[in-house]
Write a protein that holds these residues in place. Structure first.
Motif, PDB file in Angstrom:
ATOM      1  N   VAL A   1      28.784  39.500  60.415  1.00 28.25           N
ATOM      2  CA  VAL A   1      29.618  39.972  59.357  1.00 28.25           C
ATOM      3  C   VAL A   1      29.686  38.657  58.291  1.00 28.25           C
ATOM      4  N   MET A   2      29.412  38.986  57.173  1.00 32.32           N
ATOM      5  CA  MET A   2      29.504  38.121  55.977  1.00 32.32           C
ATOM      6  C   MET A   2      30.416  38.721  55.010  1.00 32.32           C
ATOM      7  N   ILE A   3      31.259  37.951  54.454  1.00 36.08           N
ATOM      8  CA  ILE A   3      32.381  38.422  53.396  1.00 36.08           C
ATOM      9  C   ILE A   3      32.713  37.433  52.073  1.00 36.08           C
ATOM     10  N   ASP A   4      32.630  38.310  51.038  1.00 35.60           N
ATOM     11  CA  ASP A   4      32.598  37.519  49.811  1.00 35.60           C
ATOM     12  C   ASP A   4      33.704  38.418  49.165  1.00 35.60           C
ATOM     13  N   ALA A   5      34.404  37.812  47.853  1.00 36.88           N
ATOM     14  CA  ALA A   5      35.278  38.493  46.831  1.00 36.88           C
ATOM     15  C   ALA A   5      34.195  38.756  45.563  1.00 36.88           C
ATOM     16  N   ASP A   6      34.206  40.100  45.283  1.00 35.38           N
ATOM     17  CA  ASP A   6      33.398  40.283  43.850  1.00 35.38           C
ATOM     18  C   ASP A   6      34.631  40.816  42.913  1.00 35.38           C
ATOM     19  N   VAL A   7      34.501  39.830  41.899  1.00 32.92           N
ATOM     20  CA  VAL A   7      35.768  39.891  40.732  1.00 32.92           C
ATOM     21  C   VAL A   7      34.970  40.563  39.606  1.00 32.92           C
ATOM     22  N   ASP A   8      35.561  41.838  39.020  1.00 35.04           N
ATOM     23  CA  ASP A   8      35.311  42.612  37.673  1.00 35.04           C
ATOM     24  C   ASP A   8      33.894  42.554  37.504  1.00 35.04           C
ATOM     25  N   GLY A   9      33.026  42.994  38.644  1.00 37.14           N
ATOM     26  CA  GLY A   9      31.672  43.380  38.566  1.00 37.14           C
ATOM     27  C   GLY A   9      31.228  44.563  39.481  1.00 37.14           C
TER      28      GLY A   9
ATOM     29  N   ASP B   1      39.994  33.836  40.333  1.00 36.99           N
ATOM     30  CA  ASP B   1      40.787  32.521  39.785  1.00 36.99           C
ATOM     31  C   ASP B   1      41.538  31.618  40.539  1.00 36.99           C
ATOM     32  N   ALA B   2      41.455  30.358  39.834  1.00 36.15           N
ATOM     33  CA  ALA B   2      41.841  29.058  40.416  1.00 36.15           C
ATOM     34  C   ALA B   2      43.436  29.141  41.109  1.00 36.15           C
ATOM     35  N   ASN B   3      44.209  30.026  40.548  1.00 39.03           N
ATOM     36  CA  ASN B   3      45.545  30.090  40.871  1.00 39.03           C
ATOM     37  C   ASN B   3      45.881  31.217  42.036  1.00 39.03           C
ATOM     38  N   THR B   4      44.551  31.810  42.354  1.00 37.66           N
ATOM     39  CA  THR B   4      44.737  33.041  43.218  1.00 37.66           C
ATOM     40  C   THR B   4      43.865  32.869  44.752  1.00 37.66           C
ATOM     41  N   LYS B   5      44.569  32.924  45.670  1.00 35.40           N
ATOM     42  CA  LYS B   5      43.798  32.893  47.104  1.00 35.40           C
ATOM     43  C   LYS B   5      43.737  34.365  47.635  1.00 35.40           C
ATOM     44  N   VAL B   6      42.444  34.753  48.460  1.00 35.61           N
ATOM     45  CA  VAL B   6      42.290  35.887  48.949  1.00 35.61           C
ATOM     46  C   VAL B   6      42.103  35.511  50.538  1.00 35.61           C
ATOM     47  N   TYR B   7      43.217  35.931  51.494  1.00 33.56           N
ATOM     48  CA  TYR B   7      43.223  35.542  52.550  1.00 33.56           C
ATOM     49  C   TYR B   7      43.235  36.705  53.598  1.00 33.56           C
ATOM     50  N   VAL B   8      42.287  36.895  54.384  1.00 32.57           N
ATOM     51  CA  VAL B   8      42.257  37.878  55.476  1.00 32.57           C
ATOM     52  C   VAL B   8      43.325  37.693  56.610  1.00 32.57           C
TER      53      VAL B   8
ATOM     54  N   MET C   1      30.448  53.136  63.419  1.00 37.20           N
ATOM     55  CA  MET C   1      31.304  52.063  63.037  1.00 37.20           C
ATOM     56  C   MET C   1      32.257  52.176  61.901  1.00 37.20           C
ATOM     57  N   THR C   2      33.714  51.983  62.084  1.00 38.86           N
ATOM     58  CA  THR C   2      34.443  52.148  60.916  1.00 38.86           C
ATOM     59  C   THR C   2      35.145  50.770  60.760  1.00 38.86           C
ATOM     60  N   VAL C   3      35.089  50.239  59.841  1.00 41.24           N
ATOM     61  CA  VAL C   3      35.801  48.909  59.342  1.00 41.24           C
ATOM     62  C   VAL C   3      37.186  49.037  58.664  1.00 41.24           C
ATOM     63  N   THR C   4      38.134  48.379  59.210  1.00 38.47           N
ATOM     64  CA  THR C   4      39.544  48.536  58.563  1.00 38.47           C
ATOM     65  C   THR C   4      39.799  47.047  58.210  1.00 38.47           C
ATOM     66  N   ILE C   5      39.981  46.546  56.877  1.00 37.87           N
ATOM     67  CA  ILE C   5      40.270  45.212  56.755  1.00 37.87           C
ATOM     68  C   ILE C   5      41.712  44.961  55.939  1.00 37.87           C
ATOM     69  N   VAL C   6      42.369  44.190  56.586  1.00 32.90           N
ATOM     70  CA  VAL C   6      43.612  43.739  55.735  1.00 32.90           C
ATOM     71  C   VAL C   6      43.925  42.442  55.182  1.00 32.90           C
ATOM     72  N   TYR C   7      44.027  42.522  53.907  1.00 31.39           N
ATOM     73  CA  TYR C   7      43.830  41.013  53.486  1.00 31.39           C
ATOM     74  C   TYR C   7      44.997  41.074  52.275  1.00 31.39           C
ATOM     75  N   ASP C   8      45.211  39.735  52.138  1.00 31.32           N
ATOM     76  CA  ASP C   8      46.376  39.512  50.997  1.00 31.32           C
ATOM     77  C   ASP C   8      45.628  38.728  49.867  1.00 31.32           C
ATOM     78  N   VAL C   9      45.886  39.340  48.624  1.00 33.59           N
ATOM     79  CA  VAL C   9      45.793  38.488  47.435  1.00 33.59           C
ATOM     80  C   VAL C   9      46.807  37.827  46.862  1.00 33.59           C
ATOM     81  N   GLU C  10      47.169  36.392  46.841  1.00 28.00           N
ATOM     82  CA  GLU C  10      48.262  35.716  46.576  1.00 28.00           C
ATOM     83  C   GLU C  10      47.876  34.854  45.447  1.00 28.00           C
ATOM     84  N   THR C  11      48.871  34.809  44.599  1.00 27.05           N
ATOM     85  CA  THR C  11      48.781  34.108  43.052  1.00 27.05           C
ATOM     86  C   THR C  11      49.991  33.241  42.889  1.00 27.05           C
ATOM     87  N   THR C  12      49.699  32.057  42.653  1.00 26.76           N
ATOM     88  CA  THR C  12      50.953  31.074  42.646  1.00 26.76           C
ATOM     89  C   THR C  12      51.684  31.359  41.223  1.00 26.76           C
TER      90      THR C  12
END
Length: 464
Positions: A247-255, A265-272, A377-388
């Motif tokens: 399983v590979m994972i990435d973040a696609d922003v505005d596309g 953005d540099a001020n934001t982190k995405v954590y699984v 297979m069903t995938v359920t992912i929980v992740y946080d988008v955190e911005t300082t």
């Protein structure tokens, strides 16, 4: 009466071929090969392979050279393969027998040949001393790689944490069972194979008469009678009982797709925080007597019933605030570890999920072995988008940094290019793209409306 025993095993894709030994002076040559006479004939082993197998104690794939180099003698783990065998006299094999011929018999590589001890010989009834016209039968079941049992009475092994964790007891009637626990940590993940007849039906002449016996490709060696030739091998083809999952994972922003998106953005982190899968299991028992050719027969961990359907397997690394994570993971199908440390909230701060795809799982290549249940297979992912943001009074998941932390929970049923559910012996790659849209603002100023609006008001009103 004299009894003659003979055992050989050949692996193709780990296939073992036998060569004759012992008293050749008593053998007659027939078509370039020697038929068995009334003498005990021990069989040596040779091996070749074009595929790899792994062992329960070491991760990654071992080719034959590595398997031979790691091999040893009992109680060593990691080399060779294990055999269970059932002598059923004149009857066909069924689940009423205990392993009375071999129990987890380790077969090991020694310099230039495969060896096992004690050496076993084919049971033989023929001639004037025979009790019947039917020949005795032996059924053979095998798995790889070999793991030493610390107690045949309990089927226990040295390390029951991951990989091969135990066997059915030597006193238990029924098919031989190999217990298994998978791992989402690629550095611990372990392959498991079981032996069947070669990829084509196998026929050979019988020692008892001029007839032949035929074994079905892809099934175990059931009800095998004494072969006519002394160098007639049992050819075990070892099939992979698990499915490989990457399983590979990435973040696609505005596309609209991965190529068009930009980075976070540099001020934001995405954590699984966690991820759950249906359609796979992490604990099970492999029944070495598969009724469907080349198809692994998985049971629940007790080895008594089918694998349960509809259950979810969850990996939880979690936040550092303690709201995620589990103990007793293998017992509850919730694993407290196994996610790539780079994509979870940690100290020091990690990169989290970015536009660059990384392995979801920890360790090595990120490829793990899982037990396929046959369901979608069903995938359920929980992740946080955190911005300082120091202007906020709220905190990120670290509990010290001011900012905004938003939990996201997404579920998706996976459509594979081949079939609905995972199948043993196949590799699967799942690319998870976390689609993210940044909050955007637009502004406009409404023009003044110059239309006069009047009102006459008298304060106070003059009385006449």
């Amino acid at each position: 009466m004299k009894k003659i025993f003979l055992f050989g095993a050949v692996m193709a894709a780990m296939t073992l071929a036998s060569c004759s030994s012992s008293d050749d002076s008593q053998q007659a040559v027939e078509n370039g090969k020697a038929p068995v006479m009334a003498t005990k004939t021990a069989i040596g082993f040779e091996a070749y392979t074009d595929r790899g197998v792994t062992r329960s104690g070491v991760a990654d794939v071992l080719d034959l050279t590595a398997l031979q180099a790691a091999a040893g003698v009992a109680p060593a783990d990691g080399g060779g393969f294990g055999v269970f065998a059932y002598y059923t006299d004149l009857k066909k094999y069924d689940q009423t027998y205990v392993p009375n011929f071999m129990y987890n018999q380790g077969v090991f590589w020694n310099t230039d040949k495969w060896e096992y001890t004690p050496v076993m010989y084919w049971p033989n009834e023929s001639g004037s001393d025979a009790q019947s016209d039917d020949e005795d039968k032996v059924s053979f079941f095998a798995y790889a790689p070999y793991v030493f049992h610390t107690s045949a009475a309990s089927g226990s092994v040295n390390d029951a944490t991951y990989g091969i964790t135990g066997f059915s007891r030597n006193s238990t009637a029924g098919d031989p069972i190999v217990k298994y626990i998978a791992s989402f940590d690629a550095a611990k993940t372990v392959d498991l194979c079981w032996g069947v007849c070669a990829d084509a039906d196998v026929s050979w002449g019988k020692f008892q008469d001029s007839g032949t016996q035929t074994m079905t490709a892809g099934l175990p060696w059931l009800d095998v009678e004494h072969p006519k030739l002394i160098d007639q091998p049992l050819k075990f083809t070892f099939k992979h009982a698990l499915a490989q999952l990457k399983v590979m994972i990435d973040a696609d922003v505005d596309g609209a797709d991965h190529a068009a998106s930009s980075n976070v953005d540099a001020n934001t982190k995405v954590y699984v925080r966690s991820i759950s899968f249906t359609g796979i299991a992490m604990k099970g028992a492999l029944n070495l007597n598969n009724p469907e050719a080349n198809t692994a027969r998985w049971l629940d961990y007790s080895g008594t019933t089918d694998l349960p359907y509809g259950e979810s397997v969850t990996v939880k690394d979690g936040r550092r605030d303690g709201r995620e994570g589990a103990t007793g993971a293998e017992a509850t199908n919730e694993l407290p570890q196994g996610l790539n440390p780079a994509i979870v909230q940690n100290n020091p701060v990690t990169d989290g999920v970015t536009h660059t795809a990384v392995n979801l799982f920890a360790g090595g290549t990120g490829t793990v072995f899982v037990i396929p249940t046959g369901e979608a297979m069903t995938v359920t992912i929980v992740y946080d988008v955190e911005t300082t943001n120091p202007d906020l009074t709220t905190y990120l998941s670290d509990g010290t940094t001011h900012g905004s932390s938003i939990e996201n929970r997404i579920s998706k049923t996976i459509t594979w290019s081949e079939g609905t559910g995972l199948v043993n012996g196949k590799k699967y790659t799942l690319n998870l793209h976390l689609g993210m849209n940044s909050v955007k603002f637009e502004a406009d100023v409404t023009a003044w409306d110059n239309t006069p609006i009047t009102s006459d008001t008298y304060l106070p009103v003059n009385e006449q």
